[in-house]
Design a protein around this motif. Structure first.
Motif, PDB file in Angstrom:
ATOM      1  N   GLN A   1       0.884  -1.229   0.020  1.00 13.80           N
ATOM      2  CA  GLN A   1       0.117   0.024   0.139  1.00 13.80           C
ATOM      3  C   GLN A   1       1.103   1.389   0.022  1.00 13.80           C
ATOM      4  OE1 GLN A   1      -3.439  -0.240   2.782  1.00 13.80           O
ATOM      5  NE2 GLN A   1      -2.793  -2.332   3.205  1.00 13.80           N
ATOM      6  N   ILE A   2       0.693   2.156  -0.793  1.00 15.60           N
ATOM      7  CA  ILE A   2       1.316   3.499  -0.912  1.00 15.60           C
ATOM      8  C   ILE A   2       0.523   4.749  -0.833  1.00 15.60           C
ATOM      9  CG2 ILE A   2       2.837   4.787  -2.275  1.00 15.60           C
ATOM     10  CD1 ILE A   2       4.046   2.163  -1.952  1.00 15.60           C
ATOM     11  N   ARG A   3       0.754   5.613   0.111  1.00 14.78           N
ATOM     12  CA  ARG A   3       0.127   6.793   0.250  1.00 14.78           C
ATOM     13  C   ARG A   3       0.910   7.949   0.263  1.00 14.78           C
ATOM     14  NH1 ARG A   3      -2.656   5.105   5.874  1.00 14.78           N
ATOM     15  NH2 ARG A   3      -2.698   7.480   6.133  1.00 14.78           N
ATOM     16  N   LEU A   4       0.741   9.057  -0.638  1.00 17.12           N
ATOM     17  CA  LEU A   4       1.620  10.057  -0.911  1.00 17.12           C
ATOM     18  C   LEU A   4       0.828  11.354  -0.668  1.00 17.12           C
ATOM     19  CD1 LEU A   4       3.326   8.769  -4.119  1.00 17.12           C
ATOM     20  CD2 LEU A   4       3.917   8.645  -1.791  1.00 17.12           C
ATOM     21  N   TYR A   5       1.542  12.475   0.126  1.00 11.87           N
ATOM     22  CA  TYR A   5       0.670  13.833   0.270  1.00 11.87           C
ATOM     23  C   TYR A   5       1.778  14.611  -0.120  1.00 11.87           C
ATOM     24  CZ  TYR A   5      -1.850  10.979   3.753  1.00 11.87           C
ATOM     25  OH  TYR A   5      -3.050   9.987   4.199  1.00 11.87           O
TER      26      TYR A   5
ATOM     27  N   ALA B   1      10.698   0.985  -0.447  1.00 10.41           N
ATOM     28  CA  ALA B   1       9.783   0.495   0.540  1.00 10.41           C
ATOM     29  C   ALA B   1       8.914  -0.602  -0.585  1.00 10.41           C
ATOM     30  CB  ALA B   1       8.779   1.389   1.147  1.00 10.41           C
ATOM     31  N   LYS B   2       8.546  -0.080  -1.494  1.00 10.89           N
ATOM     32  CA  LYS B   2       7.698  -0.762  -2.512  1.00 10.89           C
ATOM     33  C   LYS B   2       8.601  -1.921  -2.975  1.00 10.89           C
ATOM     34  CE  LYS B   2       5.209  -0.156  -6.898  1.00 10.89           C
ATOM     35  NZ  LYS B   2       4.696   0.725  -7.949  1.00 10.89           N
ATOM     36  N   ARG B   3       9.959  -1.662  -3.332  1.00 10.06           N
ATOM     37  CA  ARG B   3      10.634  -2.885  -3.876  1.00 10.06           C
ATOM     38  C   ARG B   3      10.720  -3.929  -2.845  1.00 10.06           C
ATOM     39  NH1 ARG B   3      16.109  -0.402  -5.107  1.00 10.06           N
ATOM     40  NH2 ARG B   3      15.047   0.423  -6.804  1.00 10.06           N
ATOM     41  N   THR B   4      10.933  -3.581  -1.716  1.00  6.99           N
ATOM     42  CA  THR B   4      11.101  -4.521  -0.662  1.00  6.99           C
ATOM     43  C   THR B   4       9.833  -5.025   0.060  1.00  6.99           C
ATOM     44  OG1 THR B   4      11.631  -2.979   0.893  1.00  6.99           O
ATOM     45  CG2 THR B   4      13.405  -3.893  -0.116  1.00  6.99           C
ATOM     46  N   GLU B   5       8.556  -4.672  -0.386  1.00  5.06           N
ATOM     47  CA  GLU B   5       7.536  -5.285  -0.110  1.00  5.06           C
ATOM     48  C   GLU B   5       6.822  -4.400   1.296  1.00  5.06           C
ATOM     49  OE1 GLU B   5       6.888  -9.379  -0.567  1.00  5.06           O
ATOM     50  OE2 GLU B   5       8.121  -9.475  -2.311  1.00  5.06           O
ATOM     51  N   ARG B   6       7.185  -3.489   1.324  1.00  6.16           N
ATOM     52  CA  ARG B   6       6.921  -2.670   2.797  1.00  6.16           C
ATOM     53  C   ARG B   6       5.776  -1.658   2.223  1.00  6.16           C
ATOM     54  NH1 ARG B   6      11.570  -5.711   3.548  1.00  6.16           N
ATOM     55  NH2 ARG B   6      12.394  -5.516   5.424  1.00  6.16           N
ATOM     56  N   ASN B   7       4.803  -1.488   2.889  1.00  4.73           N
ATOM     57  CA  ASN B   7       3.639  -0.367   2.931  1.00  4.73           C
ATOM     58  C   ASN B   7       4.582   0.812   2.958  1.00  4.73           C
ATOM     59  OD1 ASN B   7       1.654  -2.154   2.615  1.00  4.73           O
ATOM     60  ND2 ASN B   7       1.813  -2.644   4.629  1.00  4.73           N
ATOM     61  N   PHE B   8       4.170   2.053   2.506  1.00  3.11           N
ATOM     62  CA  PHE B   8       4.663   3.230   2.561  1.00  3.11           C
ATOM     63  C   PHE B   8       3.850   4.506   2.505  1.00  3.11           C
ATOM     64  CE2 PHE B   8       6.870   6.848   0.251  1.00  3.11           C
ATOM     65  CZ  PHE B   8       7.795   7.329   1.256  1.00  3.11           C
ATOM     66  N   ILE B   9       4.143   5.471   3.419  1.00  7.40           N
ATOM     67  CA  ILE B   9       3.561   6.593   3.411  1.00  7.40           C
ATOM     68  C   ILE B   9       4.652   7.814   3.310  1.00  7.40           C
ATOM     69  CG2 ILE B   9       2.390   8.389   4.721  1.00  7.40           C
ATOM     70  CD1 ILE B   9       1.002   6.014   6.565  1.00  7.40           C
ATOM     71  N   GLY B  10       4.531   8.627   2.222  1.00  6.00           N
ATOM     72  CA  GLY B  10       5.525   9.840   2.107  1.00  6.00           C
ATOM     73  C   GLY B  10       4.873  11.004   1.898  1.00  6.00           C
ATOM     74  N   VAL B  11       5.787  12.119   2.384  1.00  8.11           N
ATOM     75  CA  VAL B  11       5.031  13.563   2.255  1.00  8.11           C
ATOM     76  C   VAL B  11       6.081  14.410   1.939  1.00  8.11           C
ATOM     77  CG1 VAL B  11       4.000  15.149   3.997  1.00  8.11           C
ATOM     78  CG2 VAL B  11       3.830  12.858   4.599  1.00  8.11           C
TER      79      VAL B  11
END
Length: 241
Positions: free
Chosen positions: A3-7, A212-222
């Motif tokens: 899951q990826i959430r970007l702000y 994070a995406k490459r290593t299968e972690r969920n990510f939130i970026g701001v």
């Protein structure tokens, strides 16, 4: 898929959208607030690169203003961080003591200060003084004295050595303080697990999100800056396509 959430927002405002105690790892590279300091030194930085960080407008606060902003950042980070979660903060060596003091105020346990050594730094003023080839990183855990550490019995030093960011990692656009993916991946894999939530409140060009995406972690970026946000968004969306 992670899951990826970007702000595209101020990090303090964006972090209000994150639930309490939901983040496993924060890896981030906040402003070092060295712009005014560097402008007053004989470094020729502005002549040697067209995107000198000191001219970016986000690295030239008065010290008291910067300290207050970082205090608010650690307060917000403490709310979203899981007990036993981990934080890596890149920082100028002359600011490390301040960062440790602020983090401890909000419940972070100081583990160590390490060094990132750039094997191919820009040879600024090499005939005048030592070439700057290092940056510091500060390692904290939250509310505990230990956290995830996937070393599999191997010994890891507090000294990480890589080349600077390659041109291939800048194909979507340049950021003046962009970190190489191999450096960030070192920390993400060592200090978190698959499906964990990784947060970068000062996302810049999105390196932490790519890793994070490459290593299968969920990510939130701001990221506050719209230009850098779009670069980050393109890089993260393009990963593994």
């Amino acid at each position: 898929m992670p899951q990826i959430r970007l702000y595209n927002s101020d990090c303090i405002e964006a972090m209000k959208n994150i639930g309490d105690h939901t983040i496993d790892l924060i890896v981030t590279d906040p402003p070092y607030n060295l712009g005014n300091f560097m402008k007053n030194r004989d470094t020729n930085l502005s002549k040697m690169r067209d995107n000198f960080f000191g001219s970016a407008g986000w690295d030239d606060m008065e010290f008291e203003e910067w300290e207050k902003s970082m205090d608010t950042f650690f307060k917000s980070s403490a709310r979203v961080m899981k007990k036993g979660g981990t934080m890596i903060v890149f920082m100028a060596i002359i600011k490390v003591e301040t960062i440790i003091k602020l983090a401890q105020k909000h419940g972070f346990y100081y583990k160590t200060t390490g060094i990132w050594h750039k094997t191919n730094p820009m040879p600024r003023n090499m005939n005048l003084h030592f070439v700057n080839s290092t940056e510091a990183w500060v390692y904290f855990t939250y509310k505990t004295r230990t956290g995830t550490f996937n070393n599999d019995g191997a010994m890891f030093h507090d000294f990480v050595e890589t080349a600077v960011t390659s041109n291939g990692e800048r194909k979507y656009g340049k950021h003046p303080t962009q970190k190489p993916e191999s450096l960030i991946q070192h920390f993400v894999e060592l200090l978190s697990n698959r499906e964990d939530w990784v947060l970068d409140p000062f996302m810049g060009s999105g390196t932490t999100g790519v890793v994070a995406k490459r290593t299968e972690r969920n990510f939130i970026g701001v990221e506050l800056n719209e230009i850098y946000f779009e670069i980050a968004k393109s890089r993260i969306e393009g990963e593994n396509k």
